[in-house]
Design an enzyme around this catalytic site. Structure first.
Site, short mmCIF file in Angstrom:
data_model
loop_
_atom_site.label_atom_id
_atom_site.label_comp_id
_atom_site.label_asym_id
_atom_site.label_seq_id
_atom_site.Cartn_x
_atom_site.Cartn_y
_atom_site.Cartn_z
N LEU A 1 1.89 3.81 -4.67
CA LEU A 1 1.25 4.28 -3.45
C LEU A 1 1.15 3.11 -2.49
O LEU A 1 1.01 1.95 -2.92
CB LEU A 1 -0.17 4.81 -3.74
CG LEU A 1 -0.30 6.13 -4.49
CD1 LEU A 1 -1.78 6.45 -4.70
CD2 LEU A 1 0.39 7.26 -3.76
N ASP A 2 1.21 3.39 -1.19
CA ASP A 2 1.01 2.34 -0.20
C ASP A 2 -0.38 1.74 -0.36
O ASP A 2 -1.30 2.38 -0.90
CB ASP A 2 1.15 2.90 1.22
CG ASP A 2 2.54 3.46 1.48
OD1 ASP A 2 3.47 3.07 0.77
OD2 ASP A 2 2.66 4.29 2.40
N ARG A 3 -0.57 0.53 0.15
CA ARG A 3 -1.84 -0.17 -0.01
C ARG A 3 -3.01 0.61 0.60
O ARG A 3 -4.12 0.60 0.06
CB ARG A 3 -1.75 -1.56 0.64
CG ARG A 3 -3.00 -2.42 0.40
CD ARG A 3 -2.68 -3.89 0.59
NE ARG A 3 -2.27 -4.19 1.94
CZ ARG A 3 -3.09 -4.65 2.89
NH1 ARG A 3 -4.38 -4.83 2.62
NH2 ARG A 3 -2.64 -4.92 4.10
N THR B 1 -3.12 3.92 0.94
CA THR B 1 -3.18 5.27 0.39
C THR B 1 -4.06 5.28 -0.85
O THR B 1 -4.01 4.37 -1.68
CB THR B 1 -1.77 5.77 0.03
OG1 THR B 1 -0.96 5.77 1.20
CG2 THR B 1 -1.81 7.19 -0.53
N HIS C 1 7.73 5.37 2.33
CA HIS C 1 6.73 5.89 3.28
C HIS C 1 7.02 7.34 3.68
O HIS C 1 6.86 7.72 4.84
CB HIS C 1 6.67 5.02 4.54
CG HIS C 1 6.13 3.64 4.32
ND1 HIS C 1 5.06 3.35 3.49
CD2 HIS C 1 6.52 2.44 4.84
CE1 HIS C 1 4.82 2.05 3.50
NE2 HIS C 1 5.69 1.47 4.29
#
Length: 229
Positions: free
Chosen positions: A100-102, A104, A183
Site C-alpha cells: 500500500l502507498d505510504r 494509504t 498507484h
C-alpha cells in the site's frame, strides 16, 4: 516471546482473545496455569490451551491494520515500516504480501511463506482487492460506469480490467480491482478528473480487515483465512 503473542499465533486468535483465555486460567505452561499475558516464554517450553498442546506453525500469516505514514517495506532508512509495528520476536523472515502507498491505510497481509505470497500478488491469479475511496469531487454515474468498463491510464497501452464500483456517498465509493498497477486507484480517479484524498483497503480476496483491529494492530490469520487465497 510473550505468552499472549505465542498463543495468538499458534491458535489463530486475536491478541484480545488470547489475553482473555490466559486470564481465565485456560492456558498452562509446562503443566502450570499461567494468568499473565506478558509472561516471557523460554525456548522449548510447552504451552497447552484447554489441555491441548499448541505450537507455532511452520509459516506465519498475519493481518495488519496499516496506519497512514507507514511504508510496506521490510526496511526503510527514512520511514517507519510495517515490520516496525510488530514485536521484534515476530519480525524474522516476514514480508508484506503486496503493498500500500505510504498515505494509504487498511489491510496488509504479512507472511513468511513465499509461495503463498506469490499466489496473492501474481497478476495471473487476479485477486480482488476492495478499497474505500474518498474523493475531492463528487462521483457521478458516468464515473462509476467508466470504472466498471475499464480506464486507459496515462502512459499505458491497455485499459484497466473492469472494476466493481459502488457509490456510498456523494464523494465516496467502494472500488474493487483485480490488478496492482502503480498507484492504480489514484490514477483511475485522476483519469476521470478527480483526486483521491483518502484511500483505505478493506478486503483482499475473502480476507476482510478485522473491525477489532485499531490502526497499528495485528493478529494471526485463521486457518480458514490462510487457505481462502
Amino acid at each position: 516471546m510473550r505468552l499472549d503473542y505465542f498463543l495468538a499465533h499458534s491458535a489463530g486468535l486475536t491478541r484480545k482473545e488470547a489475553k482473555q483465555l490466559i486470564s481465565r486460567g485456560a492456558v498452562t505452561v509446562e503443566g502450570e496455569a499461567r494468568s499473565k499475558a506478558n509472561l516471557q516464554l523460554r525456548e522449548g517450553q510447552g504451552v497447552w490451551l484447554h489441555g491441548e498442546p499448541v505450537q507455532l506453525p511452520g509459516h506465519r500469516y498475519l493481518m495488519l491494520h496499516k496506519p497512514a505514514g507507514v511504508v510496506c517495506s521490510t526496511d526503510d532508512p527514512e520511514h517507519r515500516t510495517v515490520l516496525d509495528l510488530l514485536p521484534a520476536e515476530l519480525r524474522q523472515d516476514l514480508h508484506p504480501a503486496g503493498r500500500l502507498d505510504r498515505d494509504t491505510t487498511g489491510l496488509v497481509l504479512l507472511t513468511t511463506d513465499g509461495q503463498w505470497s506469490h499466489r496473492l500478488t501474481s497478476p495471473s491469479h487476479q485477486c480482488d482487492k476492495r478499497y474505500r475511496v474518498s474523493c475531492a469531487e463528487p462521483v457521478g454515474d458516468e464515473d462509476l460506469q467508466a470504472l466498471r468498463d475499464g480506464i486507459l491510464l496515462r502512459g499505458e497501452d491497455s485499459p484497466t480490467l473492469p472494476a466493481k464500483a459502488e457509490r456510498v456517498g456523494v464523494d465516496q465509493l467502494l472500488l474493487t480491482i483485480r490488478e496492482g498497477r502503480y498507484h492504480q486507484v489514484k490514477r483511475m480517479l485522476a483519469a476521470r478528473g478527480n483526486k483521491v484524498v483518502a484511500l483505505h483497503r478493506e478486503q483482499i480476496g475473502e480476507i476482510v480487515l478485522d473491525a477489532d483491529l485499531a490502526p497499528g494492530e495485528f493478529r494471526a490469520l485463521s486457518e480458514e483465512e490462510i487457505h481462502s487465497l
